[in-house]
Design an enzyme around this catalytic site. Structure first.
Site, PDB file in Angstrom:
ATOM      1  N   GLU A  16       0.826  -1.216   0.000  1.00 30.66           N
ATOM      2  CA  GLU A  16       0.000   0.000   0.000  1.00 30.66           C
ATOM      3  C   GLU A  16       0.858   1.263   0.000  1.00 30.66           C
ATOM      4  OE1 GLU A  16      -3.821  -0.447   2.407  1.00 30.66           O
ATOM      5  OE2 GLU A  16      -2.616  -2.116   3.120  1.00 30.66           O
ATOM      6  N   SER A 150      -6.598  -2.713   1.624  1.00 29.00           N
ATOM      7  CA  SER A 150      -6.918  -2.155   0.303  1.00 29.00           C
ATOM      8  C   SER A 150      -7.508  -3.191  -0.662  1.00 29.00           C
ATOM      9  CB  SER A 150      -5.673  -1.533  -0.346  1.00 29.00           C
ATOM     10  OG  SER A 150      -5.338  -0.342   0.328  1.00 29.00           O
ATOM     11  N   TYR A 216      -9.546   3.395  -5.165  1.00 31.19           N
ATOM     12  CA  TYR A 216      -8.567   4.475  -5.395  1.00 31.19           C
ATOM     13  C   TYR A 216      -8.602   5.122  -6.771  1.00 31.19           C
ATOM     14  CZ  TYR A 216      -6.790   2.464  -1.126  1.00 31.19           C
ATOM     15  OH  TYR A 216      -6.686   1.986   0.147  1.00 31.19           O
ATOM     16  N   ARG A 256     -11.386   3.212  10.974  1.00 31.43           N
ATOM     17  CA  ARG A 256     -12.555   3.044  10.096  1.00 31.43           C
ATOM     18  C   ARG A 256     -13.006   1.593  10.159  1.00 31.43           C
ATOM     19  NH1 ARG A 256     -10.598   3.036   5.037  1.00 31.43           N
ATOM     20  NH2 ARG A 256     -11.314   0.903   4.847  1.00 31.43           N
ATOM     21  N   ASP A 258     -15.271  -1.447   8.633  1.00 28.07           N
ATOM     22  CA  ASP A 258     -15.887  -1.877   7.366  1.00 28.07           C
ATOM     23  C   ASP A 258     -16.973  -2.914   7.624  1.00 28.07           C
ATOM     24  OD1 ASP A 258     -13.898  -0.304   6.341  1.00 28.07           O
ATOM     25  OD2 ASP A 258     -12.756  -1.934   5.405  1.00 28.07           O
ATOM     26  N   GLU A 270     -13.928  -5.767   9.335  1.00 29.17           N
ATOM     27  CA  GLU A 270     -12.630  -5.452   9.952  1.00 29.17           C
ATOM     28  C   GLU A 270     -12.632  -4.032  10.488  1.00 29.17           C
ATOM     29  OE1 GLU A 270      -9.355  -4.698   7.429  1.00 29.17           O
ATOM     30  OE2 GLU A 270     -10.543  -3.664   5.927  1.00 29.17           O
ATOM     31  N   ASN A 272      -9.948  -0.816  10.592  1.00 24.85           N
ATOM     32  CA  ASN A 272      -8.686  -0.312  10.029  1.00 24.85           C
ATOM     33  C   ASN A 272      -8.092   0.726  10.974  1.00 24.85           C
ATOM     34  OD1 ASN A 272      -8.819  -1.467   7.142  1.00 24.85           O
ATOM     35  ND2 ASN A 272     -10.847  -0.564   7.477  1.00 24.85           N
ATOM     36  N   GLY A 276      -7.181   5.454   5.254  1.00 27.37           N
ATOM     37  CA  GLY A 276      -6.696   6.398   4.242  1.00 27.37           C
ATOM     38  C   GLY A 276      -6.894   7.846   4.701  1.00 27.37           C
TER      39      GLY A 276
HETATM   40  N1  LIG Z   1     -17.448 -11.551   3.545  1.00 32.48           N
HETATM   41  C1  LIG Z   1     -17.569 -10.590   2.638  1.00 32.48           C
HETATM   42  N2  LIG Z   1     -18.776 -10.335   2.075  1.00 32.48           N
HETATM   43  C2  LIG Z   1     -18.921  -9.379   1.139  1.00 32.48           C
HETATM   44  N3  LIG Z   1     -17.913  -8.626   0.687  1.00 32.48           N
HETATM   45  C3  LIG Z   1     -16.689  -8.824   1.210  1.00 32.48           C
HETATM   46  C4  LIG Z   1     -16.449  -9.806   2.214  1.00 32.48           C
HETATM   47  N4  LIG Z   1     -15.134  -9.763   2.534  1.00 32.48           N
HETATM   48  C5  LIG Z   1     -14.579  -8.807   1.769  1.00 32.48           C
HETATM   49  N5  LIG Z   1     -15.500  -8.234   0.974  1.00 32.48           N
HETATM   50  C6  LIG Z   1     -15.284  -7.124   0.022  1.00 32.48           C
HETATM   51  O1  LIG Z   1     -13.889  -6.893  -0.102  1.00 32.48           O
HETATM   52  C7  LIG Z   1     -13.531  -5.622   0.476  1.00 32.48           C
HETATM   53  C8  LIG Z   1     -12.218  -5.737   1.232  1.00 32.48           C
HETATM   54  O2  LIG Z   1     -12.358  -6.666   2.275  1.00 32.48           O
HETATM   55  P1  LIG Z   1     -11.873  -6.399   3.754  1.00 32.48           P
HETATM   56  O3  LIG Z   1     -12.226  -7.594   4.569  1.00 32.48           O
HETATM   57  O4  LIG Z   1     -12.373  -5.090   4.230  1.00 32.48           O
HETATM   58  O5  LIG Z   1     -10.277  -6.398   3.582  1.00 32.48           O
HETATM   59  P2  LIG Z   1      -9.216  -5.216   3.300  1.00 32.48           P
HETATM   60  O6  LIG Z   1      -8.348  -5.257   4.519  1.00 32.48           O
HETATM   61  O7  LIG Z   1      -8.495  -5.635   2.071  1.00 32.48           O
HETATM   62  O8  LIG Z   1      -9.961  -3.928   3.156  1.00 32.48           O
HETATM   63  C9  LIG Z   1     -14.711  -5.242   1.360  1.00 32.48           C
HETATM   64  O9  LIG Z   1     -14.793  -3.843   1.526  1.00 32.48           O
HETATM   65  C10 LIG Z   1     -15.885  -5.838   0.589  1.00 32.48           C
HETATM   66  O10 LIG Z   1     -16.271  -5.036  -0.495  1.00 32.48           O
HETATM   67 MG   LIG Z   2     -11.488  -3.173   4.343  1.00 34.74          MG
END
Ligand SMILES: Nc1ncnc2c1ncn2[C@@H]1O[C@H](COP(=O)(O)OP(=O)(O)O)[C@@H](O)[C@H]1O
Ligand SMILES: [Mg+2]
Length: 309
Positions: A16, A150, A216, A256, A258, A270, A272, A276
């Site tokens: 990143e 990301s 991004y 943040r 998610d 998760e 963060n 960003g």
């Molecule tokens: N279990 C899930 N169901 C639906 N979408 C997911 C799921 N896991 C990841 N995603 C999609 O992938 C993106 C990134 O996943 P995330 O777990 O937040 O990891 P990162 O640390 O890469 O941001 C999420 O914002 C979502 O759009």
């Molecule tokens: Mg995420």
């Protein structure tokens, strides 16, 4: 009065790096506007022990990803005893580790998608069918690295043969993997500042999902809807869950969270700890809606910095 010396750590060697350079650039502009004396430090080119020589009053951590977001760089800051922004060593480490943080969410009754975790040593003899059944996963299934950001390495698999194919690729690149039930519905993210949620935004990607480009690249045209268009009751609920998740992990500064929102239920993906910080990023966008300008946000972060976090 002597100007406060703020050292911005940016770039680094994680995947990143580019995003961090952008975050760093925006924060440097703001820090200068506030009137601090600003120093720059890129750990890609200089060894971290050189930070001590700069003798800053505060370290502004603008790193993202491995090394900068996972407690490693934070442990240097603690060792130097220089106040730094964002979360401390342990919180950063746990938040970056999806398996560990999900275990804590589950223990504390914060809903997160069903999942299982695999380490490299499990790869050769794993029975995926059995794992899926035992952990109550359903297709589509998301395969993702346990400790990236990301959306790097995130793959959505509609069926078992696609899952097997993605697993084959992923196990070459990652030592730790998460397999998680895909949650359809809305993508909602919450900004938290000093343990208090300040707002929730919805992201509507035009791409298949909220992947690296959707995050991004302006040309990917992801829609940002602020405030997230959900009922007042649900809006309050997601703010409350985010505060709880921050407390569970012991986060500091800004974070943040998610989420996926489906059938009236929030699923936390998760937290963060180094979100960003470009002027177009989500936390600044949410803050702006709460009448907190980018400069005010950055100033707050500097004042909030500390050690023993
Ligand atoms: N279990 C899930 N169901 C639906 N979408 C997911 C799921 N896991 C990841 N995603 C999609 O992938 C993106 C990134 O996943 P995330 O777990 O937040 O990891 P990162 O640390 O890469 O941001 C999420 O914002 C979502 O759009
Ligand atoms: Mg995420």
């Amino acid at each position: 009065m002597k100007k406060k010396r703020v050292l911005v750590v940016l770039g680094g060697a994680s995947r990143e790096r580019e995003v961090s350079l952008e975050s760093g650039k925006s924060c440097i502009l703001a820090l200068k506007k506030i009137g601090y004396s600003v120093l720059k430090f890129d750990p890609k080119f200089l060894s971290l022990d050189k930070i001590k020589k700069n003798n800053p009053d505060v370290i502004f951590n603008a790193l993202h990803g491995k090394g900068g977001e996972d407690g490693k760089v934070q442990s240097f800051f603690e060792y130097f005893r220089i106040p730094y922004t964002h979360s401390g060593v342990l919180s950063s480490m746990i938040a970056m580790n999806k398996h560990f943080s999900k275990q804590l969410f589950i223990k504390n009754k914060v809903r997160t998608p069903n999942y299982f975790f695999l380490n490299r040593k499990d790869y050769p003899n794993i029975n995926l069918h059995q794992k899926i059944r035992k952990n109550k996963l359903a297709f589509p299934i998301v395969v993702k690295p346990n400790d990236e950001g990301s959306s790097i390495g995130v793959k959505i698999c509609k069926n078992f043969s696609l899952l097997r194919k993605e697993f084959k690729k992923a196990k070459k690149n990652y030592s730790n993997l998460i397999f998680e039930t895909y949650i359809p519905g809305q993508e909602i993210q919450v900004a938290v500042m000093g343990g208090k949620s300040i707002g929730a935004i919805e992201l509507r990607p035009k791409r298949k999902f909220y992947d690296y480009k959707a995050k991004y690249k302006k040309s990917a045209k992801t829609l940002h809807i602020m405030p997230a268009p959900i009922s007042k009751k649900k809006y309050k609920e997601v703010l409350r869950i985010s505060e709880k998740a921050n407390k569970i992990l012991g986060c500091k500064g800004i974070t943040r969270c998610d989420f996926r929102f489906y059938k009236d239920k929030f699923f936390l993906l998760e937290v963060n700890t180094q979100p960003g910080m470009t002027s177009l990023s989500l936390v600044p966008e949410i803050a702006k809606y709460s009448n907190i300008s980018f400069v005010q946000l950055v100033k707050w972060m500097v004042n909030d910095s500390g050690i023993n976090r």
